[in-house]
Design a protein around this motif. Structure first.
Motif, PDB file in Angstrom:
ATOM      1  N   GLN A 159     -18.110 144.507  44.740  1.00 40.40           N
ATOM      2  CA  GLN A 159     -19.416 144.359  44.113  1.00 40.40           C
ATOM      3  C   GLN A 159     -19.932 145.692  43.567  1.00 40.40           C
ATOM      4  O   GLN A 159     -20.874 145.709  42.769  1.00 40.40           O
ATOM      5  CB  GLN A 159     -20.433 143.755  45.067  1.00 40.40           C
ATOM      6  N   ALA A 160     -19.315 146.789  43.967  1.00 39.95           N
ATOM      7  CA  ALA A 160     -19.684 148.097  43.439  1.00 39.95           C
ATOM      8  C   ALA A 160     -18.467 149.016  43.488  1.00 39.95           C
ATOM      9  O   ALA A 160     -17.617 148.885  44.379  1.00 39.95           O
ATOM     10  CB  ALA A 160     -20.833 148.714  44.230  1.00 39.95           C
ATOM     11  N   ARG A 161     -18.396 149.918  42.532  1.00 43.82           N
ATOM     12  CA  ARG A 161     -17.328 150.927  42.564  1.00 43.82           C
ATOM     13  C   ARG A 161     -17.592 151.934  43.667  1.00 43.82           C
ATOM     14  O   ARG A 161     -16.658 152.422  44.316  1.00 43.82           O
ATOM     15  CB  ARG A 161     -17.258 151.647  41.211  1.00 43.82           C
ATOM     16  N   ALA A 162     -18.869 152.242  43.883  1.00 41.03           N
ATOM     17  CA  ALA A 162     -19.245 153.207  44.909  1.00 41.03           C
ATOM     18  C   ALA A 162     -20.656 152.917  45.396  1.00 41.03           C
ATOM     19  O   ALA A 162     -21.497 152.405  44.651  1.00 41.03           O
ATOM     20  CB  ALA A 162     -19.158 154.631  44.367  1.00 41.03           C
ATOM     21  N   PHE A 163     -20.883 153.252  46.653  1.00 40.42           N
ATOM     22  CA  PHE A 163     -22.219 153.156  47.247  1.00 40.42           C
ATOM     23  C   PHE A 163     -22.747 154.557  47.535  1.00 40.42           C
ATOM     24  O   PHE A 163     -22.020 155.419  48.047  1.00 40.42           O
ATOM     25  CB  PHE A 163     -22.191 152.381  48.564  1.00 40.42           C
ATOM     26  N   GLY A 164     -24.020 154.758  47.231  1.00 36.57           N
ATOM     27  CA  GLY A 164     -24.751 155.897  47.751  1.00 36.57           C
ATOM     28  C   GLY A 164     -25.647 155.347  48.842  1.00 36.57           C
ATOM     29  O   GLY A 164     -26.362 154.363  48.634  1.00 36.57           O
ATOM     30  N   MET A 165     -25.599 155.946  50.020  1.00 33.09           N
ATOM     31  CA  MET A 165     -26.399 155.453  51.146  1.00 33.09           C
ATOM     32  C   MET A 165     -27.327 156.558  51.629  1.00 33.09           C
ATOM     33  O   MET A 165     -26.890 157.695  51.843  1.00 33.09           O
ATOM     34  CB  MET A 165     -25.496 155.004  52.301  1.00 33.09           C
ATOM     35  N   ILE A 166     -28.599 156.213  51.804  1.00 35.58           N
ATOM     36  CA  ILE A 166     -29.585 157.159  52.319  1.00 35.58           C
ATOM     37  C   ILE A 166     -30.206 156.540  53.558  1.00 35.58           C
ATOM     38  O   ILE A 166     -30.886 155.519  53.475  1.00 35.58           O
ATOM     39  CB  ILE A 166     -30.667 157.477  51.274  1.00 35.58           C
ATOM     40  N   ALA A 167     -29.949 157.144  54.712  1.00 37.02           N
ATOM     41  CA  ALA A 167     -30.414 156.573  55.975  1.00 37.02           C
ATOM     42  C   ALA A 167     -31.220 157.590  56.762  1.00 37.02           C
ATOM     43  O   ALA A 167     -30.990 158.804  56.675  1.00 37.02           O
ATOM     44  CB  ALA A 167     -29.224 156.104  56.809  1.00 37.02           C
ATOM     45  N   GLY A 168     -32.166 157.082  57.539  1.00 37.63           N
ATOM     46  CA  GLY A 168     -32.947 157.920  58.440  1.00 37.63           C
ATOM     47  C   GLY A 168     -32.997 157.295  59.817  1.00 37.63           C
ATOM     48  O   GLY A 168     -33.291 156.098  59.958  1.00 37.63           O
ATOM     49  N   THR A 170     -32.509 155.291  63.022  1.00 34.80           N
ATOM     50  CA  THR A 170     -31.762 154.066  63.327  1.00 34.80           C
ATOM     51  C   THR A 170     -31.412 153.280  62.074  1.00 34.80           C
ATOM     52  O   THR A 170     -30.703 152.262  62.164  1.00 34.80           O
ATOM     53  CB  THR A 170     -32.571 153.168  64.283  1.00 34.80           C
ATOM     54  N   GLY A 171     -31.881 153.740  60.915  1.00 30.96           N
ATOM     55  CA  GLY A 171     -31.483 153.117  59.660  1.00 30.96           C
ATOM     56  C   GLY A 171     -30.008 153.281  59.364  1.00 30.96           C
ATOM     57  O   GLY A 171     -29.493 152.728  58.382  1.00 30.96           O
ATOM     58  N   ILE A 172     -29.297 153.997  60.228  1.00 35.74           N
ATOM     59  CA  ILE A 172     -27.862 154.187  60.032  1.00 35.74           C
ATOM     60  C   ILE A 172     -27.080 152.925  60.361  1.00 35.74           C
ATOM     61  O   ILE A 172     -25.958 152.727  59.860  1.00 35.74           O
ATOM     62  CB  ILE A 172     -27.348 155.356  60.915  1.00 35.74           C
ATOM     63  N   THR A 173     -27.626 152.024  61.192  1.00 34.59           N
ATOM     64  CA  THR A 173     -26.809 150.900  61.671  1.00 34.59           C
ATOM     65  C   THR A 173     -26.337 149.963  60.557  1.00 34.59           C
ATOM     66  O   THR A 173     -25.153 149.597  60.547  1.00 34.59           O
ATOM     67  CB  THR A 173     -27.533 150.111  62.780  1.00 34.59           C
ATOM     68  N   PRO A 174     -27.181 149.545  59.597  1.00 37.14           N
ATOM     69  CA  PRO A 174     -26.619 148.708  58.522  1.00 37.14           C
ATOM     70  C   PRO A 174     -25.639 149.463  57.642  1.00 37.14           C
ATOM     71  O   PRO A 174     -24.675 148.878  57.126  1.00 37.14           O
ATOM     72  CB  PRO A 174     -27.857 148.260  57.727  1.00 37.14           C
ATOM     73  N   MET A 175     -25.857 150.770  57.476  1.00 43.13           N
ATOM     74  CA  MET A 175     -24.931 151.587  56.694  1.00 43.13           C
ATOM     75  C   MET A 175     -23.584 151.695  57.408  1.00 43.13           C
ATOM     76  O   MET A 175     -22.519 151.616  56.781  1.00 43.13           O
ATOM     77  CB  MET A 175     -25.504 152.989  56.478  1.00 43.13           C
ATOM     78  N   PHE A 176     -23.633 151.856  58.730  1.00 46.63           N
ATOM     79  CA  PHE A 176     -22.410 151.964  59.518  1.00 46.63           C
ATOM     80  C   PHE A 176     -21.628 150.660  59.451  1.00 46.63           C
ATOM     81  O   PHE A 176     -20.405 150.667  59.277  1.00 46.63           O
ATOM     82  CB  PHE A 176     -22.756 152.304  60.969  1.00 46.63           C
ATOM     83  N   GLN A 177     -22.323 149.540  59.605  1.00 46.69           N
ATOM     84  CA  GLN A 177     -21.664 148.236  59.554  1.00 46.69           C
ATOM     85  C   GLN A 177     -20.932 148.050  58.228  1.00 46.69           C
ATOM     86  O   GLN A 177     -19.762 147.653  58.195  1.00 46.69           O
ATOM     87  CB  GLN A 177     -22.700 147.126  59.742  1.00 46.69           C
ATOM     88  N   LEU A 178     -21.614 148.344  57.123  1.00 46.88           N
ATOM     89  CA  LEU A 178     -21.026 148.164  55.800  1.00 46.88           C
ATOM     90  C   LEU A 178     -19.878 149.150  55.569  1.00 46.88           C
ATOM     91  O   LEU A 178     -18.810 148.776  55.055  1.00 46.88           O
ATOM     92  CB  LEU A 178     -22.093 148.344  54.724  1.00 46.88           C
ATOM     93  N   THR A 179     -20.078 150.394  55.955  1.00 43.68           N
ATOM     94  CA  THR A 179     -19.032 151.410  55.784  1.00 43.68           C
ATOM     95  C   THR A 179     -17.776 151.036  56.549  1.00 43.68           C
ATOM     96  O   THR A 179     -16.652 151.135  56.038  1.00 43.68           O
ATOM     97  CB  THR A 179     -19.538 152.783  56.257  1.00 43.68           C
ATOM     98  N   ARG A 180     -17.961 150.605  57.782  1.00 42.06           N
ATOM     99  CA  ARG A 180     -16.808 150.228  58.592  1.00 42.06           C
ATOM    100  C   ARG A 180     -16.056 149.053  57.961  1.00 42.06           C
ATOM    101  O   ARG A 180     -14.818 149.056  57.909  1.00 42.06           O
ATOM    102  CB  ARG A 180     -17.271 149.856  60.007  1.00 42.06           C
ATOM    103  N   ALA A 181     -16.795 148.058  57.462  1.00 34.30           N
ATOM    104  CA  ALA A 181     -16.153 146.906  56.830  1.00 34.30           C
ATOM    105  C   ALA A 181     -15.349 147.326  55.607  1.00 34.30           C
ATOM    106  O   ALA A 181     -14.239 146.822  55.370  1.00 34.30           O
ATOM    107  CB  ALA A 181     -17.214 145.880  56.436  1.00 34.30           C
ATOM    108  N   ARG A 261     -30.801 152.132  50.908  1.00 32.33           N
ATOM    109  CA  ARG A 261     -31.635 153.011  51.725  1.00 32.33           C
ATOM    110  C   ARG A 261     -32.208 152.241  52.906  1.00 32.33           C
ATOM    111  O   ARG A 261     -32.527 151.058  52.805  1.00 32.33           O
ATOM    112  CB  ARG A 261     -32.757 153.634  50.898  1.00 32.33           C
ATOM    113  N   CYS A 262     -32.323 152.924  54.036  1.00 31.66           N
ATOM    114  CA  CYS A 262     -32.879 152.321  55.236  1.00 31.66           C
ATOM    115  C   CYS A 262     -33.403 153.429  56.135  1.00 31.66           C
ATOM    116  O   CYS A 262     -32.658 154.325  56.538  1.00 31.66           O
ATOM    117  CB  CYS A 262     -31.824 151.496  55.976  1.00 31.66           C
TER     118      CYS A 262
END
Length: 288
Positions: A159-168, A170-181, A261-262
């Motif tokens: 769905q994307a060539r690349a993701f930019g993720m901005i987390a603060g 505990t906002g890391i958890t959805p980013m971690f889930q997606l990154t791991r997948a 962002r989260c």
């Protein structure tokens, strides 16, 4: 002259060998059938979640991560069960605050459906947090009511060539889930650029796991840590996430990139302002 006794002996040995061979074939076939049935049962499973009703899951292990953060592991109904949570979505957890009032809060597991039989949450317990009180008082063997899946994002490979993720925080958890997948799927070639902001080094959640991603996937995953109160020796960003940091560590605006962002409300608003100013259109942005 023919040695009939010797021929008889050879014939008997051949029969035994054939019987052993066919026995082995039957055993292998049975094993294959068992594996196929097991995999099909997992694939066909709708998961353990109910989107409309809360279901209770037993806390089997609580692991402290820092002075105010812990990892909570919950068992699924069967050892072969999956949670049934699409990548990018979250669950709702129900508990009670210090005054006994019901509280419902969203959380994103750090596990995937490839983790059979359990799911895990990383929870930071704030001093005055209402749901934080529930997790702080929770002991192994107790049950947590959970409902889901919830959320607007359902990730699909490509769905994307690349993701930019901005987390603060505990906002890391959805980013971690997606990154791991993304990184654990050999068919997924998406690149991930993460900016992760916290107050101190001790507040950085899942740092070992994130650093491991960066080491094992150096061409596909980059992480840039930002601290508002860094130690004297610090190689990452200092202060708050700025437009310059986003320009340097996130993919440039393009139709095939997305910025996620989260974080705390104030941070999310500031990041939206930065992204708009940098030319990221609304369809390139997503807030968890």
């Amino acid at each position: 002259m023919l040695n009939f006794e010797l021929l008889k002996k050879d014939f008997m040995q051949m029969q035994v060998s054939q019987a052993a061979f066919f026995g082995l074939l039957v055993a292998v076939a049975a094993m294959i059938i068992t594996i196929v049935v097991y995999l099909c049962s997992i694939k066909k499973s709708r998961g353990s979640l109910d989107p409309e009703n809360f279901k209770e899951f037993k806390l089997t292990k609580r692991t402290p991560i820092s002075h105010n953060t812990a990892k909570f592991r919950f068992a699924l109904p069967k050892s072969t069960s999956i949670l049934g949570l699409p990548v990018g979505q979250h669950i709702l957890c129900r508990g009670k605050d210090s005054e006994g009032n019901e509280v419902i809060r969203p959380y994103t597991p750090i596990t995937l459906d490839s983790d059979i039989g359990y799911f895990e949450l990383v929870v930071k317990m704030y001093p005055k947090g209402r749901m934080s009180h529930h997790f702080r008082e929770m002991h192994e063997g107790e049950y947590l009511p959970v409902k889901g899946p919830k959320g607007r994002l359902k990730y699909k490979v490509g769905q994307a060539r690349a993701f930019g993720m901005i987390a603060g925080g505990t906002g890391i958890t959805p980013m971690f889930q997606l990154t791991r997948a993304i990184l654990e799927n050999p068919k997924d070639k998406t690149n991930v650029h993460l900016i992760y902001a916290n107050v101190t080094v001790g507040d950085i959640l899942l740092k070992d796991e994130l650093d491991s991603f960066a080491t094992n996937f150096p061409n596909r995953f980059k992480v840039y840590y930002v601290l508002s109160q860094p130690t004297e020796v610090w190689n990452g960003g200092i202060g708050h996430v700025s437009k310059e940091m986003i320009q340097m560590h996130c993919p440039t605006p393009a139709p095939d990139i997305q910025i996620l962002r989260c974080g705390p409300p104030g941070m999310n608003k500031a990041m939206a302002d930065h992204l708009n100013a940098l030319g990221y259109t609304l369809d390139m942005q997503f807030e968890f």
